[in-house]
Enzyme design. Structure first.
Site, PDB file in Angstrom:
ATOM      1  N   LYS A 257       0.844  -1.198   0.000  1.00  0.00           N
ATOM      2  CA  LYS A 257       0.000   0.000   0.000  1.00  0.00           C
ATOM      3  C   LYS A 257       0.878   1.246   0.000  1.00  0.00           C
ATOM      4  O   LYS A 257       1.560   1.536   0.976  1.00  0.00           O
ATOM      5  CB  LYS A 257      -0.902   0.041   1.232  1.00  0.00           C
ATOM      6  CG  LYS A 257      -1.969   1.118   1.075  1.00  0.00           C
ATOM      7  CD  LYS A 257      -2.525   1.614   2.399  1.00  0.00           C
ATOM      8  CE  LYS A 257      -1.764   2.779   2.964  1.00  0.00           C
ATOM      9  NZ  LYS A 257      -1.839   4.014   2.192  1.00  0.00           N
TER      10      LYS A 257
ATOM     11  N   GLU B 170       9.751   0.970  10.861  1.00  0.00           N
ATOM     12  CA  GLU B 170      10.742   2.046  10.680  1.00  0.00           C
ATOM     13  C   GLU B 170       9.991   3.340  10.942  1.00  0.00           C
ATOM     14  O   GLU B 170       9.143   3.737  10.153  1.00  0.00           O
ATOM     15  CB  GLU B 170      11.301   2.057   9.254  1.00  0.00           C
ATOM     16  CG  GLU B 170      12.061   0.807   8.840  1.00  0.00           C
ATOM     17  CD  GLU B 170      13.372   0.598   9.577  1.00  0.00           C
ATOM     18  OE1 GLU B 170      13.769   1.469  10.388  1.00  0.00           O
ATOM     19  OE2 GLU B 170      13.985  -0.452   9.355  1.00  0.00           O
TER      20      GLU B 170
ATOM     21  N   GLU C 272       9.794  15.424  16.143  1.00  0.00           N
ATOM     22  CA  GLU C 272      10.216  15.203  14.756  1.00  0.00           C
ATOM     23  C   GLU C 272       9.411  16.171  13.902  1.00  0.00           C
ATOM     24  O   GLU C 272       8.210  16.012  13.717  1.00  0.00           O
ATOM     25  CB  GLU C 272       9.932  13.773  14.312  1.00  0.00           C
ATOM     26  CG  GLU C 272      10.362  13.560  12.872  1.00  0.00           C
ATOM     27  CD  GLU C 272      10.137  12.149  12.353  1.00  0.00           C
ATOM     28  OE1 GLU C 272       9.056  11.599  12.546  1.00  0.00           O
ATOM     29  OE2 GLU C 272      11.083  11.611  11.744  1.00  0.00           O
TER      30      GLU C 272
HETATM   31  P1  NAP Z   1       1.492   7.909   8.652  1.00  0.00           P
HETATM   32  O1  NAP Z   1       0.083   8.262   8.917  1.00  0.00           O
HETATM   33  O2  NAP Z   1       2.221   7.096   9.643  1.00  0.00           O
HETATM   34  O3  NAP Z   1       1.502   7.171   7.208  1.00  0.00           O
HETATM   35  C1  NAP Z   1       2.381   6.171   6.799  1.00  0.00           C
HETATM   36  C2  NAP Z   1       1.629   5.085   6.032  1.00  0.00           C
HETATM   37  O4  NAP Z   1       0.737   4.415   6.914  1.00  0.00           O
HETATM   38  C3  NAP Z   1       0.763   5.628   4.896  1.00  0.00           C
HETATM   39  O5  NAP Z   1       0.744   4.700   3.843  1.00  0.00           O
HETATM   40  C4  NAP Z   1      -0.595   5.702   5.566  1.00  0.00           C
HETATM   41  O6  NAP Z   1      -1.660   5.715   4.657  1.00  0.00           O
HETATM   42  C5  NAP Z   1      -0.586   4.457   6.401  1.00  0.00           C
HETATM   43  N1  NAP Z   1      -1.535   4.458   7.511  1.00  0.00           N
HETATM   44  C6  NAP Z   1      -2.089   5.520   8.150  1.00  0.00           C
HETATM   45  N2  NAP Z   1      -2.930   5.109   9.116  1.00  0.00           N
HETATM   46  C7  NAP Z   1      -2.914   3.752   9.091  1.00  0.00           C
HETATM   47  C8  NAP Z   1      -3.579   2.746   9.858  1.00  0.00           C
HETATM   48  N3  NAP Z   1      -4.418   3.050  10.838  1.00  0.00           N
HETATM   49  N4  NAP Z   1      -3.328   1.443   9.572  1.00  0.00           N
HETATM   50  C9  NAP Z   1      -2.475   1.114   8.585  1.00  0.00           C
HETATM   51  N5  NAP Z   1      -1.830   2.024   7.828  1.00  0.00           N
HETATM   52  C10 NAP Z   1      -2.034   3.324   8.089  1.00  0.00           C
HETATM   53  O7  NAP Z   1       2.327   9.194   8.385  1.00  0.00           O
HETATM   54  P2  NAP Z   1       1.757  10.606   7.836  1.00  0.00           P
HETATM   55  O8  NAP Z   1       0.450  10.944   8.465  1.00  0.00           O
HETATM   56  O9  NAP Z   1       1.798  10.548   6.384  1.00  0.00           O
HETATM   57  O10 NAP Z   1       2.875  11.585   8.374  1.00  0.00           O
HETATM   58  C11 NAP Z   1       2.787  12.112   9.688  1.00  0.00           C
HETATM   59  C12 NAP Z   1       4.137  12.226  10.341  1.00  0.00           C
HETATM   60  O11 NAP Z   1       4.755  10.947  10.412  1.00  0.00           O
HETATM   61  C13 NAP Z   1       5.160  13.078   9.617  1.00  0.00           C
HETATM   62  O12 NAP Z   1       4.993  14.417   9.867  1.00  0.00           O
HETATM   63  C14 NAP Z   1       6.451  12.515  10.148  1.00  0.00           C
HETATM   64  O13 NAP Z   1       6.755  13.065  11.383  1.00  0.00           O
HETATM   65  C15 NAP Z   1       6.158  11.050  10.308  1.00  0.00           C
HETATM   66  N6  NAP Z   1       6.623  10.251   9.162  1.00  0.00           N
HETATM   67  C16 NAP Z   1       7.756   9.505   9.307  1.00  0.00           C
HETATM   68  C17 NAP Z   1       8.226   8.759   8.236  1.00  0.00           C
HETATM   69  C18 NAP Z   1       9.455   7.931   8.345  1.00  0.00           C
HETATM   70  O14 NAP Z   1      10.095   7.683   7.335  1.00  0.00           O
HETATM   71  N7  NAP Z   1       9.813   7.442   9.496  1.00  0.00           N
HETATM   72  C19 NAP Z   1       7.560   8.767   7.022  1.00  0.00           C
HETATM   73  C20 NAP Z   1       6.386   9.526   6.911  1.00  0.00           C
HETATM   74  C21 NAP Z   1       5.942  10.244   7.991  1.00  0.00           C
HETATM   75  P3  NAP Z   1      -2.262   7.143   4.147  1.00  0.00           P
HETATM   76  O15 NAP Z   1      -1.277   7.694   3.230  1.00  0.00           O
HETATM   77  O16 NAP Z   1      -3.521   6.777   3.463  1.00  0.00           O
HETATM   78  O17 NAP Z   1      -2.470   7.962   5.369  1.00  0.00           O
END
Ligand code: NAP
Ligand code: MG
Length: 453
Positions: free
Chosen positions: A155, A230, A355
């Protein structure tokens, strides 16, 4: 019922394309097909599986320019980065294409028989990818998973599905059998959540926020589902007074502002030894002003826009702390922010702890080795970091003392596809890449064969 998501180019705010999002029924159907395909994929002769992965790698390589163009348009990545990212997928596939014939077990001495171990594939692996590095993070999951004989459902993040969808098509073109690698665009709360609850998905590989990662880990507990996480980072760039200050300063912008700071490895805390502070800051200011924030499709671009208006607004909330200096950014459409250097007044400051995931760095001083280590470790995260010093003993002592999975000395580079990558503390669980990643895509099976009469 399925819905549609409009992909926005973050550099122009123009709609690029509309993507149909999978609903739960479509997700279930794809998981069932992947489960069925596992039966044949796991039995493909190791050498043949290896050849197919090499073929996938060369098809990806041949489409490097196309994939990079998609990433520039979808994610605002600079041309230099996007080309590297496409090639990284090919490199990771090539690296793990050597695995099928080398998934060795052990032969262990036992009385009255023979004892051998096998590394068996798990089944369907669910890979959940964030929007910050859509191609590499996908490849780090699917390449070793496929090499070990698993099938994969993946996904992509809602914001950034385009390269993943293309990689799914290229896999078929390269001869990877249908349903062995399936890309399912959709919402995290629907497709991602279903990977966690569906009993035929045997492992989750998740990269993203610590908050969602924790909920996924809790969800996996229900089925004792395997999970690799990660998550976030708040890595320190530790600069000792005895280091090559000019070099450390010249490289510091790239270490945090690359990909507009939307990088879990971003060195977003700079710790400078007190006696070198003025020298470092004046060289750092020159380097930040030189950092080119511009149209990411230009070969000269060092940094593009933020991924979304929402992410930009989230980052702007941190800009109420004292600013040392900023770089530049284009005006007009696009989610642009200039690189910004903050001087937080205490280690309790928000910018020092959260972060931020944007082009913002906080600088503080330290007094000697012990203080540097203490300050570097004063975070719930532990993903990455750098240590700059000419004293090799000190470099090793500090590297051993910092609680972090990926450190670099006199360098800011922490990602190589053939070395392990992952986090301490709340930065994650498990390791990706390198020689050991295969262990997290296999179960060890022990078989005793009696030679007794
Ligand atoms: P996120 O919500 O953790 O999204 C990462 C992935 O998980 C996306 O594919 C997302 O889908 C999916 N996801 C979200 N809710 C889920 C659930 N309940 N069950 C399964 N999968 C789920 O991250 P974000 O909201 O895009 O970013 C928020 C913050 O996270 C950023 O500001 C940053 O601090 C951190 N972040 C860290 C990394 C890293 O590399 N460690 C990467 C991205 C973000 P959708 O796209 O549909 O929401
Ligand atoms: Mg989210």
């Amino acid at each position: 019922m399925s819905s549609v998501y409009e992909v926005i180019n973050p550099a122009t705010e123009k709609v690029v394309t509309a993507i149909e999002l999978a609903d739960e029924a479509a997700t279930d159907a794809a998981i069932e097909r992947a489960h069925k395909a596992f039966d044949t994929w796991r039995h493909v002769a190791p050498g043949d599986r290896a050849k197919m992965l090499r073929s996938f790698a060369s098809v990806v390589s041949a489409h490097r320019e196309e994939l990079a163009a998609l990433e520039i348009e979808n994610s605002g990545h600079t041309r230099g980065n996007a080309l590297w990212e496409a090639e990284n997928v090919a490199n990771v596939l090539n690296y793990y294409s050597a695995a099928p014939e080398r998934l060795f077990g052990k032969q262990i001495p036992v009385p009255n028989g023979i004892d051998i171990t096998f590394k068996e594939p798990l089944g369907v692996i669910g890979v959940i990818v964030p929007w910050n590095f859509p191609m590499p993070i996908a490849g780090w999951g699917f390449a070793p998973a496929l090499a070990a004989g698993n099938t994969v459902v993946l996904k992509p993040a809602e914001y950034t599905p385009m390269t993943a969808i293309r990689l799914g098509e290229l896999a078929l073109e390269a001869g990877i059998p249908k349903d062995v690698f399936t890309v399912i665009p959709g919402k995290g709360s629907i497709v991602g959540a279903r990977f966690v609850t569906h009993p035929k998905v045997r492992k989750i590989v998740f990269t993203g926020s610590t908050q969602v990662g924790k909920s996924i880990m809790a969800g996996c507990a229900d089925q004792v589902k395997r999970v690799t996480l990660e998550l976030g980072g708040k890595s320190a760039n530790v600069i000792f007074a005895d280091s090559d200050i000019e070099k450390a300063a010249a490289n510091a912008p790239g270490a945090v502002f690359d990909n507009a700071g939307q990088d879990c490895c971003a060195r977003s805390r700079i710790l400078v030894e007190k006696s070198a502070f003025d020298k470092f800051m004046s060289a750092f200011e020159v380097a930040v002003k030189k950092f080119r924030v511009e149209d990411p499709s230009l070969a000269t671009s060092d940094m593009g826009p933020m991924i979304s208006a929402k992410q930009k607004a989230a980052v702007e909330k941190y800009l109420d702390e004292p600013v040392a200096f900023t770089g530049s950014a284009p005006s007009g459409p696009g989610f642009w922010l200039p690189p910004t250097v903050l001087l937080p007044t205490s280690t309790k400051s928000k910018s020092w702890n959260d972060e931020i995931f944007g082009p913002v760095v906080s600088v503080m001083t330290f007094d000697g080795e012990d203080d540097a280590i203490a300050k570097a470790n004063e975070t719930e995260f532990g993903l990455s970091g750098s240590i700059w010093t000419r004293d090799s003993g000190k470099a090793i002592r500090v590297s051993r003392a910092i609680e972090s999975g990926n450190l670099s000395v006199n360098s800011n580079s922490s990602v190589r596809y053939w070395t392990p990558f992952g986090g301490y503390k709340q930065s994650g669980l498990g390791r990706e890449l390198g020689p050991d990643a295969l262990d997290s895509f296999t179960e060890v099976k022990n078989v005793f064969i009696s030679t007794g009469k």
